[in-house]
Design an enzyme around this catalytic site. Structure first.
Site, short mmCIF file in Angstrom:
data_model
loop_
_atom_site.label_atom_id
_atom_site.label_comp_id
_atom_site.label_asym_id
_atom_site.label_seq_id
_atom_site.Cartn_x
_atom_site.Cartn_y
_atom_site.Cartn_z
N TYR A 127 -112.96 81.80 -44.18
CA TYR A 127 -111.82 81.71 -43.49
C TYR A 127 -111.57 82.83 -42.64
O TYR A 127 -110.45 83.09 -41.87
CB TYR A 127 -110.63 81.66 -44.46
CG TYR A 127 -110.28 80.43 -45.19
CD1 TYR A 127 -111.42 79.35 -45.55
CD2 TYR A 127 -109.03 79.81 -45.22
CE1 TYR A 127 -110.94 78.19 -45.88
CE2 TYR A 127 -108.70 78.66 -45.60
CZ TYR A 127 -109.67 77.83 -46.02
OH TYR A 127 -109.46 76.48 -46.40
N ASP A 206 -119.52 72.91 -57.27
CA ASP A 206 -119.73 71.53 -57.47
C ASP A 206 -119.61 70.97 -58.86
O ASP A 206 -118.65 69.97 -59.29
CB ASP A 206 -120.84 70.77 -57.02
CG ASP A 206 -121.88 71.72 -57.28
OD1 ASP A 206 -121.86 72.78 -57.88
OD2 ASP A 206 -123.33 71.36 -57.30
N ASP A 230 -109.20 76.96 -51.96
CA ASP A 230 -108.44 75.95 -51.30
C ASP A 230 -108.56 74.56 -51.76
O ASP A 230 -107.60 73.75 -52.05
CB ASP A 230 -108.62 76.26 -49.87
CG ASP A 230 -107.46 75.50 -48.89
OD1 ASP A 230 -106.31 75.11 -49.55
OD2 ASP A 230 -107.77 75.53 -47.68
N ASP A 234 -106.32 71.51 -54.45
CA ASP A 234 -105.64 70.09 -53.99
C ASP A 234 -106.12 69.36 -54.89
O ASP A 234 -105.46 68.52 -55.60
CB ASP A 234 -106.28 69.83 -52.68
CG ASP A 234 -105.44 70.30 -51.64
OD1 ASP A 234 -104.59 71.20 -51.74
OD2 ASP A 234 -105.32 69.54 -50.48
#
Ligand code: ATP
Length: 334
Positions: A127, A206, A230, A234
């Site tokens: 980022y 993962d 991030d 979600d």
């Protein structure tokens, strides 16, 4: 998370940046509720986002940054295509080095009693946006430092200690990214030594993506780097009723910025059907930060009642109320 352990002062300067799309609608809903509290909020509205760029030529004007820096807290809605230039930059400008994203089921019957906190490092990783084109394609640089990794690990353990949580899980991909994520993992275990009463473990990102689906109740506090945080938040939203349910707090030494995890949702913007819960809960995190926790708990309690009652909720929660109708119903119970 309290702002330098300041005592509540009952008069706060709040920078309000609704931004784009449903940001406008959900921020209005949250302000409707804040306005019902016996606290004096002095709101100053500021522009940022895609629309702002169209109007002024820049997505994040200097005045907005200055206002955010000089306020007691910032309430932010969403930015669309300009998100990297707006929210990622604002977090950097305000040096809010931690992003707290609570994943909690508010409809336990439906989703199980999920309740964990994602502590996301907010200043580094991919980022930093350091990308360049090369003759073959493009390269993005990922930055991980010992300082920021130890700082976020410390925040996660302290958070666990303060909130009575018993386990902190670091999430990384150190088997492939041996130097960068390897350093993140090493820093985590160095800090863990200072917290012998709190269990520490780590998973690859993962595997975590799967465990969150198969064993979500095993997680208490997850600490991770910017990008994984991030994505996993979600995924967490998917576990507890969707993106309309997850709030967030960006916290630094001097600033706090509060925003829903979702973006501008252009597909439903302007229809008045966005779920305001994530932004209302973000406003609750802001109340906590300002030292007004009793009101944060009160609003949360009513919001949960309203969601469980189900008669005044938005379509994503199975109702047919508008964003503003849901907010006004909550406000009427305060
Ligand atoms: P952006 O580019 O600004 O991130 P996006 O559409 O890519 O926007 P989100 O805004 O995060 O991503 O939303 C993804 C989808 O989740 C939306 O299309 C919408 O259907 C749903 N969604 C997001 N927020 C809400 C909300 N508050 N209430 C209801 N649905 C939502």
């Amino acid at each position: 998370m309290n702002k330098k352990n300041k005592k509540a002062k009952r008069m706060y300067n709040i920078a309000v940046i609704p931004g784009d799309g449903i940001g406008q609608e959900v921020v209005k809903a949250a302000v409707t509720i804040l306005d019902k509290l016996p606290i004096d909020f002095n709101y100053t509205y500021a522009k940022a986002g895609d629309e702002c760029k169209e109007e002024t030529g820049v997505p994040l004007p200097d005045e907005t940054i200055e206002l955010a820096k000089n306020s007691d807290a910032v309430l932010f809605g969403a930015a669309g295509e300009t998100a990297a230039d707006v929210i990622v930059r604002l977090r950097r400008e305000l040096n809010t080095f931690v992003n707290l994203r609570p994943v909690k089921s508010l409809q336990p019957d439906k989703y199980g009693n999920i309740d964990f906190m994602i502590v996301r490092e907010n200043t580094e990783d991919l980022y930093i946006g350091d990308e360049e084109e090369t003759p073959e394609g493009a390269i993005a640089r990922k930055k991980i430092t010992k300082f920021a990794s130890e700082r976020i690990a410390k925040y996660a353990f302290k958070y666990a200690e303060d909130t009575g949580r018993k386990k902190v899980t670091a999430v990384h991909k150190a088997n492939v990214l041996k130097l960068s994520d390897g350093l993140f993992k090493k820093s985590f275990y160095k800090i863990a030594e200072q917290y012998p009463d709190i269990e520490s473990n780590d998973f690859y990102v993962d595997a975590t993506a799967m465990y969150l689906i198969t064993n979500p109740l095993d997680f208490e506090v997850i600490v991770t780097t910017n990008l994984y945080g991030d994505i996993l938040s979600d995924e967490g939203a998917g576990l507890v009723g969707g993106l309309g349910m997850i709030p967030s707090a960006n916290i630094g030494d001097d600033n706090g910025l509060f925003e829903p995890v979702h973006g501008s949702a252009p597909d439903i913007a302007g229809q008045g059907i966005a779920n305001p819960a994530a932004t209302i809960l973000s406003a609750c995190m802001m109340l906590d930060y300002l030292g007004e926790s009793q009101y944060a708990r009160k609003v949360e309690e009513i919001l949960i009642d309203v969601i469980q009652e189900g008669s005044h909720v938005t379509p994503d929660l199975g109702g047919d109320s508008s964003t503003q109708e849901m907010a006004e119903y909550i406000a009427s119970k305060l």
